[in-house]
Design an enzyme around this catalytic site. Structure first.
Site, PDB file in Angstrom:
ATOM      1  N   GLY A 138      25.653  -9.634  23.007  1.00  0.00           N
ATOM      2  CA  GLY A 138      26.617  -8.768  22.339  1.00  0.00           C
ATOM      3  C   GLY A 138      27.890  -8.661  23.157  1.00  0.00           C
ATOM      4  N   GLY A 139      28.005  -7.570  23.922  1.00  0.00           N
ATOM      5  CA  GLY A 139      29.232  -7.269  24.654  1.00  0.00           C
ATOM      6  C   GLY A 139      29.821  -8.434  25.441  1.00  0.00           C
TER       7      GLY A 139
ATOM      8  CG  HIS B  19      20.962  -6.848  15.460  1.00  0.00           C
ATOM      9  ND1 HIS B  19      21.198  -5.542  15.837  1.00  0.00           N
ATOM     10  CD2 HIS B  19      21.242  -7.613  16.547  1.00  0.00           C
ATOM     11  CE1 HIS B  19      21.616  -5.526  17.089  1.00  0.00           C
ATOM     12  NE2 HIS B  19      21.658  -6.767  17.547  1.00  0.00           N
TER      13      HIS B  19
ATOM     14  N   GLY C 166      23.337  -2.743  24.466  1.00  0.00           N
ATOM     15  CA  GLY C 166      24.576  -1.982  24.631  1.00  0.00           C
ATOM     16  C   GLY C 166      24.454  -0.843  25.638  1.00  0.00           C
TER      17      GLY C 166
ATOM     18  CD  GLU D  23      19.154  -8.743  20.114  1.00  0.00           C
ATOM     19  OE1 GLU D  23      20.002  -9.344  20.780  1.00  0.00           O
ATOM     20  OE2 GLU D  23      19.451  -8.003  19.161  1.00  0.00           O
TER      21      GLU D  23
ATOM     22  CG  ASN E  84      25.460  -9.795  17.091  1.00  0.00           C
ATOM     23  OD1 ASN E  84      26.383  -9.762  16.282  1.00  0.00           O
ATOM     24  ND2 ASN E  84      24.436  -8.951  17.040  1.00  0.00           N
ATOM     25  CD1 TRP E  85      31.115 -12.955  18.999  1.00  0.00           C
ATOM     26  CD2 TRP E  85      32.985 -13.095  17.767  1.00  0.00           C
ATOM     27  NE1 TRP E  85      31.802 -14.078  19.401  1.00  0.00           N
ATOM     28  CE2 TRP E  85      32.945 -14.198  18.667  1.00  0.00           C
ATOM     29  CE3 TRP E  85      34.065 -12.995  16.903  1.00  0.00           C
ATOM     30  CZ2 TRP E  85      33.955 -15.166  18.702  1.00  0.00           C
ATOM     31  CZ3 TRP E  85      35.067 -13.960  16.930  1.00  0.00           C
ATOM     32  CH2 TRP E  85      35.017 -15.033  17.830  1.00  0.00           C
ATOM     33  CE  LYS E  86      25.426  -6.110  19.140  1.00  0.00           C
ATOM     34  NZ  LYS E  86      24.700  -5.078  19.864  1.00  0.00           N
TER      35      LYS E  86
HETATM   36  P1  13P Z   1      24.441  -6.318  24.235  1.00  0.00           P
HETATM   37  O1  13P Z   1      24.479  -7.705  24.842  1.00  0.00           O
HETATM   38  O2  13P Z   1      25.823  -5.731  24.044  1.00  0.00           O
HETATM   39  O3  13P Z   1      23.478  -5.409  24.920  1.00  0.00           O
HETATM   40  O4  13P Z   1      23.903  -6.517  22.725  1.00  0.00           O
HETATM   41  C1  13P Z   1      22.745  -7.253  22.521  1.00  0.00           C
HETATM   42  C2  13P Z   1      22.608  -7.499  21.067  1.00  0.00           C
HETATM   43  O5  13P Z   1      22.348  -6.589  20.296  1.00  0.00           O
HETATM   44  C3  13P Z   1      22.812  -8.869  20.584  1.00  0.00           C
HETATM   45  O6  13P Z   1      22.419  -9.007  19.254  1.00  0.00           O
END
Ligand code: 13P
Length: 248
Positions: free
Chosen positions: A234-235, A95, A173, A167, A10-12
């Site tokens: 995410g990250g 999300h 994050g 999640e 998930n590149w956000k």
């Molecule tokens: P992180 O991997 O950055 O903690 O984020 C998780 C997330 O929200 C994936 O949708």
């Protein structure tokens, strides 16, 4: 039945179109694994160049958001037919960032899940509790309620194609991962709930991911758990580490 592993980034709100193409090139050889579904869920503006950049590879493209109408006067929104036409397969729905920052509630999320299926997109439905609910010990009821609402009117055949991402908000994050046992406990609880709402075959088929600070160091242990079928990352999806998670 064995479920196919699904590792989704998930590149956000990260990567301009040219940065997105560069990341696809950097990851190309690192994410090769025919035994795993590898998905990049990318910002709307990156979809077209990313679809082009991953052509001929095993990478499947996903989106991060859409609106429930097909077209019309909805300034700033994009529709499921637009995503489908652009080459999108998966769509993240529910999300915690959309729930908490953009005020999406379970009624809208349920409408999005149904619209995604009706449009030929595969939802990655997210759920998870805050730190306060985790500390209060009421997280299981919270997650049960989220999923029960979000799947209202969704058929068993659709749920067999669904991906659910657990999640915990306190692990997103923050660098603080749920332990593999904590993640497994909730993922099993979600599968048991699907058996209760539908039937054993549907529960056996639905794929459940863990998300929240998953990285190259902890992925193998999390993914070794029987009810964790993949990750939503995410990250670590924005760097070479993603290749190690795909191959964990
Ligand atoms: P992180 O991997 O950055 O903690 O984020 C998780 C997330 O929200 C994936 O949708």
């Amino acid at each position: 039945m064995s479920r196919r592993r699904i590792i989704a980034g998930n590149w956000k709100m990260n990567k301009t179109p040219s940065e997105a193409v560069a990341l696809c090139a950097e990851l190309k050889d690192l994410v090769k694994n025919d035994a795993v579904d590898v998905v990049y869920c990318v910002p709307a503006i990156d979809i077209v160049p990313v679809v082009e950049a991953v052509k001929g590879t095993n990478v499947i493209v996903g989106a991060e958001n859409f609106y429930i109408e097909d077209k019309g006067a909805f300034t700033g929104e994009i529709s499921a037919p637009m995503l489908k036409d652009a080459g999108v397969t998966y769509i993240i729905i529910g999300h915690s960032e959309r729930r908490d920052i953009f005020g999406e509630n379970d009624i809208l999320i349920n409408a999005k899940v149904k619209k995604a299926f009706a449009s030929g997109l595969k939802p990655i439905l997210c759920c998870g509790e805050s730190l306060a609910l985790r500390k209060a010990g009421t997280y299981a009821e919270w997650i049960r309620r989220q999923i029960t609402w979000d799947l209202s009117g969704v058929t068993a055949d659709q749920v067999k194609e669904l991906v659910i991402a657990y999640e915990p908000i306190w692990a997103i994050g923050t660098g603080e991962t749920a332990t593999a046992d904590q993640a497994q406990e909730v993922c099993k609880m979600i599968r048991d709930l699907i058996a209760e709402l539908y039937d054993a075959a549907t529960a056996e088929a639905v794929r459940i991911q863990y998300g929240g600070a998953m990285n190259a160091g902890n992925a193998a242990e999390l993914l070794s758990k029987p009810d964790i079928d993949g990750g939503l990352i995410g990250g670590a999806s924005l760097k070479a580490d993603f290749g190690q998670i795909v191959n964990a």
